[in-house]
Design a protein around this motif. Structure first.
Motif: not given
Length: 123
Positions: A7, A18, A20-22, A71-72, A77-79, A81, A95
């Motif tokens: 990102g 934004r 992202s960390c998958a 986070r989701d 996944t973490r975000y 923003q 991350c």
């Protein structure tokens, strides 16, 4: 188990990105997750972190009010923003994951690290 950050990019001052960390393994859903950054010639510094439940967050003073970590867990996944970006936010962003129950600003407490994504903010 791996973390993959993405990102990053080039943005003008005042803009947004934004990150992202998958995560490659569902194990990370129970880990505290953090974002750190490192600018050329400087030490790696804490940016933000979030507990595994998402209920506790921590931010560096320099990004409070501008950055939001989330986070989701379903997607592991973490975000991050990032709004109102400044040239001093320019750095490689990493991350990281830790087994500690609450967020920490100490990089030494994080066990897993992603490869980093470059963020460049032009003035």
């Amino acid at each position: 188990a791996q973390l993959q950050a993405s990102g990053g990019g080039l943005v003008q001052a005042g803009g947004s990105l934004r990150l992202s960390c998958a995560a490659s393994a569902r194990t990370f859903s129970s880990y505290t997750m953090g974002w750190f950054r490192q600018a050329p010639g400087k030490e790696r510094e804490f940016v933000a972190a979030i507990s595994w439940s998402g209920t506790i967050t921590s931010y560096a003073d320099s990004v409070k009010g501008r950055f939001t970590i989330s986070r989701d867990n379903a997607k592991i996944t973490r975000y991050l923003q990032m709004n109102s970006l400044k040239p001093e936010d320019t750095a490689v962003y990493y991350c990281a994951a830790s087994k500690i129950p609450t967020p920490s600003k100490s990089p030494q407490l994080y066990d897993y690290w992603g490869q980093g994504t470059q963020v460049t903010v032009s003035s």
